[in-house]
Design a protein around this motif. Structure first.
Motif, mmCIF file in Angstrom:
data_model
loop_
_atom_site.group_PDB
_atom_site.id
_atom_site.type_symbol
_atom_site.label_atom_id
_atom_site.label_comp_id
_atom_site.label_asym_id
_atom_site.label_seq_id
_atom_site.Cartn_x
_atom_site.Cartn_y
_atom_site.Cartn_z
ATOM 1 N N ILE A 28 22.847 -24.390 14.710
ATOM 2 C CA ILE A 28 23.579 -23.148 14.461
ATOM 3 C C ILE A 28 25.027 -23.480 14.100
ATOM 4 C CG2 ILE A 28 22.118 -21.640 15.818
ATOM 5 C CD1 ILE A 28 23.989 -21.910 18.140
ATOM 6 N N ASN A 29 25.510 -22.822 13.065
ATOM 7 C CA ASN A 29 26.827 -23.134 12.505
ATOM 8 C C ASN A 29 27.811 -22.018 12.817
ATOM 9 O OD1 ASN A 29 29.051 -23.863 11.018
ATOM 10 N ND2 ASN A 29 27.922 -24.372 9.162
ATOM 11 N N LEU A 30 28.730 -22.298 13.745
ATOM 12 C CA LEU A 30 29.776 -21.354 14.109
ATOM 13 C C LEU A 30 31.151 -21.885 13.725
ATOM 14 C CD1 LEU A 30 28.415 -20.341 17.626
ATOM 15 C CD2 LEU A 30 28.147 -19.107 15.475
ATOM 16 N N ASP A 31 31.164 -22.824 12.777
ATOM 17 C CA ASP A 31 32.416 -23.419 12.321
ATOM 18 C C ASP A 31 33.226 -22.435 11.483
ATOM 19 O OD1 ASP A 31 34.100 -25.974 11.621
ATOM 20 O OD2 ASP A 31 33.608 -25.083 9.686
ATOM 21 N N HIS A 32 32.565 -21.637 10.671
ATOM 22 C CA HIS A 32 33.258 -20.705 9.780
ATOM 23 C C HIS A 32 33.263 -19.301 10.373
ATOM 24 C CE1 HIS A 32 33.340 -23.766 6.710
ATOM 25 N NE2 HIS A 32 32.042 -23.918 6.806
ATOM 26 N N GLY A 33 34.241 -18.515 9.967
ATOM 27 C CA GLY A 33 34.307 -17.125 10.402
ATOM 28 C C GLY A 33 33.665 -16.206 9.383
ATOM 29 N N ASP A 34 32.383 -16.424 9.100
ATOM 30 C CA ASP A 34 31.674 -15.625 8.103
ATOM 31 C C ASP A 34 31.209 -14.326 8.775
ATOM 32 O OD1 ASP A 34 30.697 -15.154 5.578
ATOM 33 O OD2 ASP A 34 28.813 -16.229 5.895
ATOM 34 N N PRO A 35 31.773 -13.164 8.408
ATOM 35 C CA PRO A 35 31.585 -11.939 9.185
ATOM 36 C C PRO A 35 30.275 -11.211 8.896
ATOM 37 C CG PRO A 35 33.064 -11.517 7.370
ATOM 38 C CD PRO A 35 32.734 -12.986 7.297
ATOM 39 N N THR A 36 29.167 -11.916 9.009
ATOM 40 C CA THR A 36 27.862 -11.337 8.663
ATOM 41 C C THR A 36 27.322 -10.392 9.729
ATOM 42 O OG1 THR A 36 26.922 -13.422 9.472
ATOM 43 C CG2 THR A 36 27.139 -13.172 7.088
ATOM 44 N N MET A 37 27.991 -10.275 10.868
ATOM 45 C CA MET A 37 27.508 -9.353 11.909
ATOM 46 C C MET A 37 27.571 -7.893 11.449
ATOM 47 S SD MET A 37 30.420 -8.895 14.840
ATOM 48 C CE MET A 37 31.748 -7.705 14.613
ATOM 49 N N TYR A 38 28.379 -7.616 10.410
ATOM 50 C CA TYR A 38 28.535 -6.242 9.947
ATOM 51 C C TYR A 38 27.432 -5.796 8.973
ATOM 52 C CZ TYR A 38 33.292 -6.620 11.826
ATOM 53 O OH TYR A 38 34.378 -6.801 12.643
ATOM 54 N N GLU A 39 26.523 -6.689 8.625
ATOM 55 C CA GLU A 39 25.490 -6.347 7.645
ATOM 56 C C GLU A 39 24.678 -5.130 8.070
ATOM 57 O OE1 GLU A 39 23.213 -9.888 7.122
ATOM 58 O OE2 GLU A 39 24.566 -10.729 5.615
ATOM 59 N N SER A 40 24.336 -5.050 9.356
ATOM 60 C CA SER A 40 23.502 -3.948 9.837
ATOM 61 C C SER A 40 24.173 -2.597 9.621
ATOM 62 C CB SER A 40 23.180 -4.139 11.319
ATOM 63 O OG SER A 40 22.450 -5.317 11.528
ATOM 64 N N PHE A 344 30.462 -33.095 21.317
ATOM 65 C CA PHE A 344 29.527 -32.801 22.407
ATOM 66 C C PHE A 344 28.631 -31.624 22.048
ATOM 67 C CE2 PHE A 344 28.574 -30.383 26.303
ATOM 68 C CZ PHE A 344 27.815 -31.335 26.980
ATOM 69 N N LEU A 345 29.215 -30.537 21.538
ATOM 70 C CA LEU A 345 28.409 -29.379 21.154
ATOM 71 C C LEU A 345 27.527 -29.685 19.954
ATOM 72 C CD1 LEU A 345 30.984 -26.465 21.637
ATOM 73 C CD2 LEU A 345 29.025 -27.054 23.090
ATOM 74 N N ARG A 346 28.008 -30.543 19.069
ATOM 75 C CA ARG A 346 27.182 -30.950 17.930
ATOM 76 C C ARG A 346 25.901 -31.641 18.417
ATOM 77 N NH1 ARG A 346 28.251 -32.277 12.334
ATOM 78 N NH2 ARG A 346 30.429 -31.678 12.672
#
Length: 387
Positions: A28-40, A344-346
């Protein structure tokens, strides 16, 4: 303020995100702030937020030759003013609006406009640690003779002109910021990309000389590539406009009109009091961010290996209630003996951005809180099991 239909929309978003299901061991990639949560939310808006542009329309370079920013579409300017008046987050009167290809281009235009043209050396550009990770590489990318990255504003001692970048709420840690250096020879750029009700209490209409905003973090439309600057000084506004003219000969009219329609849809949700059972945009975003932060804090408590910033409660003039911030990023710290939290998280198949990119300790990472529900669900599930 939301209805049962709106509540259901949020939970439906968990199924509507990527178009494919993540497996329990997916990266899972949380490196970028891609605001896809608003799609719904925008999927539910349907035709309310849709525009049609015919093939013969918008063919000229020019939008309004009477305006200082001649490539700014009047419809977008109108909706920007209406949005700020609705939210109450920025002074809009007697300001020049400069549109850009996202706030990134406006940031470069601001550096160009604020730099002395005939100085013997480049002006220093500083920001307080932890600063936005893109500031250093963008500032120095062209090796300009006008400006140069000079690092942490807290340690800036040079007795010379400077430009200070003030991001508030701050990216990455979410705290409200003010200028640090505060000398008479300084000029300020206030990056207010996250000063919207879903992320933080709106405590006042900020009144700075040069303020940057972006559609990407306001409504989630990062791909539209529209940002705007509110500028007091006419000469600075002229120089910023010239930079964009030379850089890209203006800004896409198609994108501007799409952004105008999106902003109009947001504002219309607050007009007349009848929402037809659909939650208003900022309430939708605030509820979703509140829920996500509650779940993340619970996962951190279960893990015991991490910590998160604590935010004070403040009165929000927009919501008319006392609440705390729920930033777009989590500034996660390792409280154990792990020296490089990103790596570590990687190893647990979670991609984040190391604190070292923000001028901070590598025991910190920045993780996006605004990805699709499916990704966020897996993130908090995985985080809670790491000990």
């Amino acid at each position: 303020m939301g209805s049962l239909k709106a509540e259901t929309s949020i939970s439906k978003g968990r199924c509507n995100g990527t178009g494919k299901n993540l497996s329990p061991d997916s990266l899972i990639n949380l490196d970028h702030g891609d605001p896809t949560m608003y799609e719904s939310f925008w999927r539910e808006m349907g035709e309310k937020s849709t525009i049609v542009i015919l093939g013969w329309q918008l063919m000229s370079y020019f939008s309004d030759v009477r305006n200082l920013c001649w490539f700014l579409e009047p419809e977008l300017a109108k909706e920007i003013r209406k949005l700020h008046q609705l939210v109450g987050n920025a002074e809009i009167n007697d300001r020049h609006i400069i549109v850009g290809n996202g706030s990134s281009q406006l940031f470069q235009a601001a550096l160009y406009a604020l730099s002395p043209p005939d100085a013997s050396e480049p002006i220093s550009v500083v920001s307080a640690v932890p600063y936005y990770s893109s500031y250093p590489p963008v500032t120095d990318y062209l090796r300009s003779e006008l400006y140069r990255w000079a690092g942490d504003a807290y340690t800036f001692k040079k007795d010379a002109p400077y430009i200070e970048l003030v991001t508030s709420p701050n990216n990455p840690d979410g705290f409200t910021r003010e200028a640090v250096v505060n000398r008479s020879r300084g000029k300020m750029v206030h990056d207010l990309a996250y000063y919207w009700p879903q992320y933080t209490p709106i405590t006042s209409a900020v009144d700075h000389d040069l303020m940057l905003f972006t559609v990407s973090k306001c409504t989630g439309h990062a791909g539209t590539r529209i940002g705007w600057a509110l500028v007091k000084d006419r000469e600075v506004a002229i120089k910023m406009t010239k930079f964009i003219e030379l850089n890209t000969i203006g800004v896409s009219k198609d994108s501007q009109l799409r952004a105008a329609k999106i902003l109009n849809t947001v504002c219309e949700g607050y007009e007349g009091g009848n929402t037809n059972g659909v939650m208003r945009f900022f309430e939708y975003g605030r509820r979703l961010m509140t829920e996500r932060w509650e779940r993340l804090r619970e996962a951190v408590r279960k893990s015991t290996l991490f910590s998160l910033p604590e935010f004070q409660f403040e009165f929000c003039n927009f919501d008319r209630e006392i609440r705390s911030a729920h930033p777009a990023f989590a500034w996660l710290k390792c409280e154990g003996d792990i020296e490089d939290l990103e790596m570590f998280l990687r190893s647990h198949k979670v991609l984040t951005r190391s604190g070292k990119h923000f001028g901070a300790d590598p025991r910190y990472v920045r993780a996006s809180m605004i990805d699709r529900d499916e990704t966020f669900d897996l993130f908090v599930q995985r985080l809670s099991t790491i000990h």
